[in-house]
Design an enzyme around this catalytic site. Structure first.
Site: not given
Ligand code: SAH
Length: 390
Positions: A102, A120, A127, A131, A134, A366
């Site tokens: 994606e 993006c 992954c 987290c 996410c 995000c």
């Molecule tokens: N693994 C990398 C890149 C992918 S996430 C990282 O963690 O930076 C890209 C961004 O989206 C990160 O800053 C993450 O904190 C944010 N993100 C993840 N889940 C999210 C959510 N549910 N709402 C808003 N931002 C989110």
């Protein structure tokens, strides 16, 4: 070599130098290679010699594209097919023979009123970082992408998506699916290709790698940025919490790489003069949005400098309102709480900005990327405006 057994070169994972070497192996000269490389990247036209096809781009097809209108133009999320898992336990499970990656195109209107796009990119399917907020983490890591598959996302956005207008892709961010530092060799090779002046010709200063804060990766990236031409590469760090207690709960990486160590690694990073780290902070109601959290965060960021009338610090904080993932235990924050957290940070001398949410309806914002069919959940077919049909 006779045509049937002659390999067809795909330059998507190669810099011009590497492509030239491969072309030399087919008996083709450096000039032919240069012309082929340019034509493929700029016009998506294959290379032939004496009627024989010898090089072309071979990106996975776009299997789905969704558009959502924003005031700055259409945000487009697209799904591109890649090959499945070839070995290991997942390879024998149904549904893993082909996969989708994606990517999201996000419009921006510049100072002169001209529209450009940020693309993006994903570095993995799924992954492994886990987290809790996410969407992508919910599917686990399926596999890492190759450099060619990463570049193929740029290629698809440039040449394969339906064009309502010529898309000016100015910036690339590794903020899609996956943890770039968990697949750093492929990500760095992709960046070499994306910056090749005879290929996509993007500027390193327009590319940002976003990481959960893997310290080993940050050190390796520091080495890479010392290579000629890459010192302006951007680095974003997902901080997301004001202290170790909260961060370890929502980001498992923090249990092995706590915040103080992460900060030390960043302070040792050879940031170019005038450059800045981007700290991302996803504001989650009831988790990290209290006034005491703003104070702790400001203290944590203090070594990067304060925002005064005359100086900008070494870090900018990007405040991201939480986009609820599927089955989220938390709602999105209210407008008021986002504004008041931001105002509090600014008062405390943090150079903080708010990231505008785009593409939330179509799960393209995000942290919302993650092919649900892989997780055997009910697939909600989206309509053309991105709103799900239930
Ligand atoms: N693994 C990398 C890149 C992918 S996430 C990282 O963690 O930076 C890209 C961004 O989206 C990160 O800053 C993450 O904190 C944010 N993100 C993840 N889940 C999210 C959510 N549910 N709402 C808003 N931002 C989110």
């Amino acid at each position: 070599m006779s045509p049937p057994d002659c390999p067809i070169l795909d330059p998507l994972g190669m810099t011009l130098d590497q492509f030239r070497l491969a072309a030399a192996g087919l008996g083709l000269g450096p000039h032919q290679a240069l012309h082929a490389y340019r034509r493929i990247f700029r016009e998506n036209r294959p290379a032939t010699t004496a009627g024989r096809l010898w090089a072309q781009a071979n990106p996975g097809p776009i299997v789905h594209a969704l558009e959502e209108q924003t005031p700055e133009g259409p945000t487009v999320k697209f799904l591109q097919q890649v090959s499945g898992v070839q070995s290991g336990t997942l390879s024998t499970r149904p549904g893993f023979d082909t996969l989708t990656v994606e990517s999201v195109l996000i419009p921006m209107i510049g100072r002169l009123g001209k529209r450009s796009y940020t693309l993006c990119l994903s570095s993995q399917v799924g992954c492994a970082m886990g987290c809790t907020f996410c969407e992508t983490a919910q599917m686990g890591l399926i596999r890492s992408l190759t450099a060619a598959e990463i570049v193929a996302q740029w290629f698809a956005a440039t040449h394969l998506l339906d064009h309502a207008e010529a898309r000016d892709i100015r910036n690339l961010v590794f903020m899609g699916m996956g943890e770039p530092m968990d697949n750093l060799d492929a990500v760095l090779q992709a960046i070499r290709v994306l910056c090749d002046s005879n290929g996509p010709a993007l500027g390193a200063s327009n590319i940002t790698i976003s990481t959960v804060g893997r310290i080993d990766g940050i050190r390796r990236l520091a080495e890479f940025t010392r290579e000629l031409g890459f010192h302006r590469l951007g680095l974003a760090i997902s901080i997301n919490a004001p202290n170790d207690h909260i961060r370890s709960q929502i980001m498992p990486i923090n249990r092995s790489s706590p915040m103080a160590e992460l900060r030390d690694a960043l302070l040792a990073y050879p940031m170019r003069s005038g450059g800045k780290f981007c700290f991302e902070y996803v504001l989650i109601p009831g988790v990290n949005d209290g006034p005491e959290h703003a104070r702790q965060l400001a203290d944590y960021l203090a070594p990067f400098g304060k925002w005064t009338r005359d100086t900008l610090p070494l870090g900018v904080l990007n405040l991201i309102p939480y986009n609820p993932r599927h089955r989220s235990p938390w709602p999105a924050p209210t407008e008021e709480s986002v504004e008041s957290f931001l105002a509090h940070l600014v008062e405390l001398g943090v150079y903080a900005k708010r990231r505008r949410t785009k593409g939330r309806q179509m799960m393209g914002a995000c942290g919302q990327l993650g092919a649900r069919h892989i997780r055997s959940r009910r697939v909600v077919e989206p309509t053309s405006d991105g709103a799900p049909i239930r």
